[in-house]
Write a protein that holds these residues in place. Structure first.
Motif, PDB file in Angstrom:
ATOM      1  N   PRO A 290      47.240   2.294  -6.962  1.00  0.00           N
ATOM      2  CA  PRO A 290      48.690   2.098  -6.926  1.00  0.00           C
ATOM      3  C   PRO A 290      49.310   2.724  -5.683  1.00  0.00           C
ATOM      4  CG  PRO A 290      47.984   2.838  -9.103  1.00  0.00           C
ATOM      5  CD  PRO A 290      46.794   2.957  -8.206  1.00  0.00           C
ATOM      6  N   SER A 291      50.349   2.101  -5.178  1.00  0.00           N
ATOM      7  CA  SER A 291      51.010   2.602  -3.964  1.00  0.00           C
ATOM      8  C   SER A 291      51.701   3.940  -4.196  1.00  0.00           C
ATOM      9  CB  SER A 291      52.039   1.573  -3.467  1.00  0.00           C
ATOM     10  OG  SER A 291      53.028   1.345  -4.472  1.00  0.00           O
ATOM     11  N   THR A 292      51.874   4.319  -5.454  1.00  0.00           N
ATOM     12  CA  THR A 292      52.574   5.565  -5.779  1.00  0.00           C
ATOM     13  C   THR A 292      51.692   6.798  -5.634  1.00  0.00           C
ATOM     14  OG1 THR A 292      51.996   5.216  -8.106  1.00  0.00           O
ATOM     15  CG2 THR A 292      54.163   4.436  -7.379  1.00  0.00           C
ATOM     16  N   LEU A 293      50.377   6.630  -5.448  1.00  0.00           N
ATOM     17  CA  LEU A 293      49.482   7.776  -5.353  1.00  0.00           C
ATOM     18  C   LEU A 293      49.841   8.649  -4.156  1.00  0.00           C
ATOM     19  CD1 LEU A 293      45.979   6.217  -6.159  1.00  0.00           C
ATOM     20  CD2 LEU A 293      47.498   7.477  -7.691  1.00  0.00           C
ATOM     21  N   ARG A 294      49.838   9.963  -4.372  1.00  0.00           N
ATOM     22  CA  ARG A 294      50.228  10.895  -3.319  1.00  0.00           C
ATOM     23  C   ARG A 294      49.076  11.762  -2.831  1.00  0.00           C
ATOM     24  NH1 ARG A 294      54.692  14.100  -6.326  1.00  0.00           N
ATOM     25  NH2 ARG A 294      53.312  13.604  -8.071  1.00  0.00           N
ATOM     26  N   SER A 295      48.060  11.925  -3.636  1.00  0.00           N
ATOM     27  CA  SER A 295      46.983  12.849  -3.310  1.00  0.00           C
ATOM     28  C   SER A 295      46.192  12.404  -2.079  1.00  0.00           C
ATOM     29  CB  SER A 295      46.028  12.980  -4.499  1.00  0.00           C
ATOM     30  OG  SER A 295      44.877  13.717  -4.153  1.00  0.00           O
ATOM     31  N   SER A 296      45.662  13.383  -1.366  1.00  0.00           N
ATOM     32  CA  SER A 296      44.821  13.087  -0.202  1.00  0.00           C
ATOM     33  C   SER A 296      43.489  12.467  -0.616  1.00  0.00           C
ATOM     34  CB  SER A 296      44.569  14.373   0.592  1.00  0.00           C
ATOM     35  OG  SER A 296      43.910  15.341  -0.227  1.00  0.00           O
ATOM     36  N   HIS A 297      43.151  12.548  -1.911  1.00  0.00           N
ATOM     37  CA  HIS A 297      41.894  11.964  -2.394  1.00  0.00           C
ATOM     38  C   HIS A 297      42.044  10.498  -2.820  1.00  0.00           C
ATOM     39  CE1 HIS A 297      39.830  15.757  -2.252  1.00  0.00           C
ATOM     40  NE2 HIS A 297      40.635  16.336  -3.134  1.00  0.00           N
ATOM     41  N   LYS A 298      43.202   9.909  -2.639  1.00  0.00           N
ATOM     42  CA  LYS A 298      43.470   8.591  -3.204  1.00  0.00           C
ATOM     43  C   LYS A 298      42.567   7.491  -2.666  1.00  0.00           C
ATOM     44  CE  LYS A 298      47.323   7.679   0.006  1.00  0.00           C
ATOM     45  NZ  LYS A 298      48.785   7.453   0.075  1.00  0.00           N
ATOM     46  N   HIS A 299      41.944   7.688  -1.509  1.00  0.00           N
ATOM     47  CA  HIS A 299      41.090   6.659  -0.929  1.00  0.00           C
ATOM     48  C   HIS A 299      39.614   6.857  -1.256  1.00  0.00           C
ATOM     49  CE1 HIS A 299      44.492   5.006   1.144  1.00  0.00           C
ATOM     50  NE2 HIS A 299      44.714   6.116   1.820  1.00  0.00           N
ATOM     51  N   GLU A 300      39.298   7.851  -2.083  1.00  0.00           N
ATOM     52  CA  GLU A 300      37.906   8.046  -2.478  1.00  0.00           C
ATOM     53  C   GLU A 300      37.409   6.832  -3.274  1.00  0.00           C
ATOM     54  OE1 GLU A 300      35.783  10.274  -1.703  1.00  0.00           O
ATOM     55  OE2 GLU A 300      37.038  11.844  -0.799  1.00  0.00           O
ATOM     56  N   VAL A 301      36.152   6.480  -3.082  1.00  0.00           N
ATOM     57  CA  VAL A 301      35.547   5.368  -3.815  1.00  0.00           C
ATOM     58  C   VAL A 301      35.264   5.809  -5.251  1.00  0.00           C
ATOM     59  CG1 VAL A 301      33.502   3.880  -3.974  1.00  0.00           C
ATOM     60  CG2 VAL A 301      34.520   4.398  -1.743  1.00  0.00           C
ATOM     61  N   GLY A 302      35.519   4.927  -6.201  1.00  0.00           N
ATOM     62  CA  GLY A 302      35.240   5.231  -7.600  1.00  0.00           C
ATOM     63  C   GLY A 302      36.321   4.693  -8.505  1.00  0.00           C
ATOM     64  N   LEU A 309      47.311   4.971 -14.336  1.00  0.00           N
ATOM     65  CA  LEU A 309      46.714   3.819 -15.009  1.00  0.00           C
ATOM     66  C   LEU A 309      47.473   3.417 -16.273  1.00  0.00           C
ATOM     67  CD1 LEU A 309      44.293   1.831 -15.328  1.00  0.00           C
ATOM     68  CD2 LEU A 309      42.997   3.725 -16.324  1.00  0.00           C
ATOM     69  N   GLU A 310      48.409   4.243 -16.704  1.00  0.00           N
ATOM     70  CA  GLU A 310      49.022   4.080 -18.030  1.00  0.00           C
ATOM     71  C   GLU A 310      49.653   2.705 -18.238  1.00  0.00           C
ATOM     72  OE1 GLU A 310      51.982   6.505 -21.048  1.00  0.00           O
ATOM     73  OE2 GLU A 310      52.024   6.969 -18.918  1.00  0.00           O
ATOM     74  N   GLU A 311      50.526   2.294 -17.337  1.00  0.00           N
ATOM     75  CA  GLU A 311      51.236   1.032 -17.528  1.00  0.00           C
ATOM     76  C   GLU A 311      50.288  -0.157 -17.466  1.00  0.00           C
ATOM     77  OE1 GLU A 311      55.087  -1.428 -15.723  1.00  0.00           O
ATOM     78  OE2 GLU A 311      54.521   0.515 -14.881  1.00  0.00           O
ATOM     79  N   ARG A 312      49.352  -0.137 -16.523  1.00  0.00           N
ATOM     80  CA  ARG A 312      48.396  -1.227 -16.406  1.00  0.00           C
ATOM     81  C   ARG A 312      47.590  -1.383 -17.697  1.00  0.00           C
ATOM     82  NH1 ARG A 312      45.009  -4.026 -12.616  1.00  0.00           N
ATOM     83  NH2 ARG A 312      46.309  -3.271 -10.905  1.00  0.00           N
TER      84      ARG A 312
END
Length: 404
Positions: A290-302, A309-312
């Motif tokens: 999601p575009s709302t992610l702020r963490s520096s880890h957001k591009h980690e694979v997995g 994930l709640e709304e989805r």
């Protein structure tokens, strides 16, 4: 002769001992009382000071050896529910992925879960993917993992679960989530072996075809591949019934991804109903970001789990419930972190729910807190039981449609 300075420092030292001892006693009392604020201020930050996988392992050991205090209260009677013939003290269960090898089931019962799912379990032991393979996205109350079905294998899980009372006689139902080995050449045989060995110890069984971290696994959600897999599993389950005629047949569920289109969901639900599967778990971690992610880890694979994930996940539950029209009981999983999240999934058609990532941020008293919040919402809206809540949004939509 003792100098004034020496006396002063001796008193300061003694005062320090008293302060440290008093603080330790105070913390011990709060720990024993299972105080939610204490866990959020002390326990959770201490665990977060460690590497995520190491702190995960430490929490498993604490539960395994019952080092965490037992929940003192019991869920309100209005939260009691039945799913797939299993009686649960509440509709809130633990998702697979936390206790992969069934080591800490009794400790997890002490936290107050309505049911517990262990695994995913693979036939042969395998280490999973190399580390680092799990990342906290603290700003987003989320986690990304690429564990890759790290498992000690069927034999060790069998040994761990054999120490528990048999199915139907436990504090809460225990589900076993089955996976396949990474380099297996016969995935159907892998799942069948899991049924053969572990069905006698399971209150329910789950076929996991939705983890994003095992190559080719999500491809088993496709109609033909899924039908072939379920044919083999159902045959093995029928053999289990013949071998154990006195034992209740464990319900069979399939766990799907939250990243499927409506057309893919329709095809999957058609196969599950046709193959007489007992239920469906919606869903697993997502590969979307999601575009709302702020963490520096957001591009980690997995796979991403947690609040983003709640709304989805809730939307997929609603879609599956609409497609199946009650023919396929749903366990909702994905992004639950409070009572409102549980309530939304129940109203959208889930018969029960599971959480995992929320424990990382909420601590060991989270289940009781969520139950209190859920009960408040049910009472506010005039619901006296969980069964009344299930699918309430869909029923209201249908009633509005009829009136129009």
């Amino acid at each position: 002769m003792v100098t004034t300075t020496a006396v002063f420092w001796r008193k300061m030292r003694d005062l320090g001992y008293v302060a440290v001892g008093g603080a330790a006693c105070f913390c011990g009392i709060l720990y024993y009382k299972n105080d939610p604020k204490f866990h959020r201020i002390v326990t959770v930050p201490l665990l977060h000071a460690m590497d995520p996988e190491r702190s995960h392992r430490l929490s498993i050991l604490a539960l395994k050896y019952k080092l965490l205090p037992k929940r003192q209260d019991t869920p309100h009677p209005s939260l009691r529910t039945k799913i797939l013939g299993m009686d649960c003290s509440s509709p809130i269960g633990l998702a697979a992925g936390y206790d992969k090898d069934g080591e800490a089931v009794e400790g997890l019962f002490r936290l107050g879960f309505g049911f517990v799912e262990i695994g995913s379990v693979t036939p042969k032991p395998q280490p999973g993917n190399p580390g680092p393979r799990v990342f906290r996205l603290s700003e987003d109350e989320a986690v990304i993992n690429r564990y890759g079905f790290n498992s000690r294998g069927h034999a060790e899980v069998y040994e761990n679960l054999s120490s528990l009372p048999p199915p139907g006689q436990r504090n809460a139902p225990v589900g076993i989530n089955l996976g396949k080995n990474k380099y297996s050449t016969d995935h159907v045989a892998d799942y069948k072996e899991g049924v053969r060995l572990l069905a006698p110890l399971a209150d329910y069984l789950v076929i996991n075809v939705s983890s994003p971290n095992t190559p080719g696994l999500r491809g088993l959600q496709a109609g033909g591949a899924l039908a072939e897999l379920l044919d083999g599993v159902q045959l093995e389950l029928a053999e289990h019934v013949k071998r154990h005629p006195q034992q209740r047949r464990p319900p069979l569920l399939v766990k799907i991804a939250p990243d499927l289109s409506e057309n893919e969901l329709r095809n999957i639900c058609s196969v599950l109903i046709n193959k007489k599967v007992d239920g469906i778990i919606v869903g697993n971690t997502t590969v979307t970001r999601p575009s709302t992610l702020r963490s520096s880890h957001k591009h980690e694979v997995g796979g991403l789990s947690g609040k983003p994930l709640e709304e989805r996940a809730t939307n997929v539950i609603r879609t599956v419930a609409t497609i199946t029209k009650g023919e396929l009981p749903i366990i909702g999983c994905g992004g639950i972190c409070d009572g409102a999240g549980v309530y939304a999934k129940l109203r959208s058609g889930a018969s029960a729910v599971q959480l995992y990532t929320a424990l990382v941020y909420g601590g060991p008293t989270l289940v009781a807190e969520i139950e209190d919040q859920l009960l408040h919402l049910m009472t506010r809206d005039g619901f006296s039981s969980v069964s009344d809540v299930i699918g309430a949004d869909l029923k209201e939509k249908e009633q509005r449609h009829v009136l129009q």
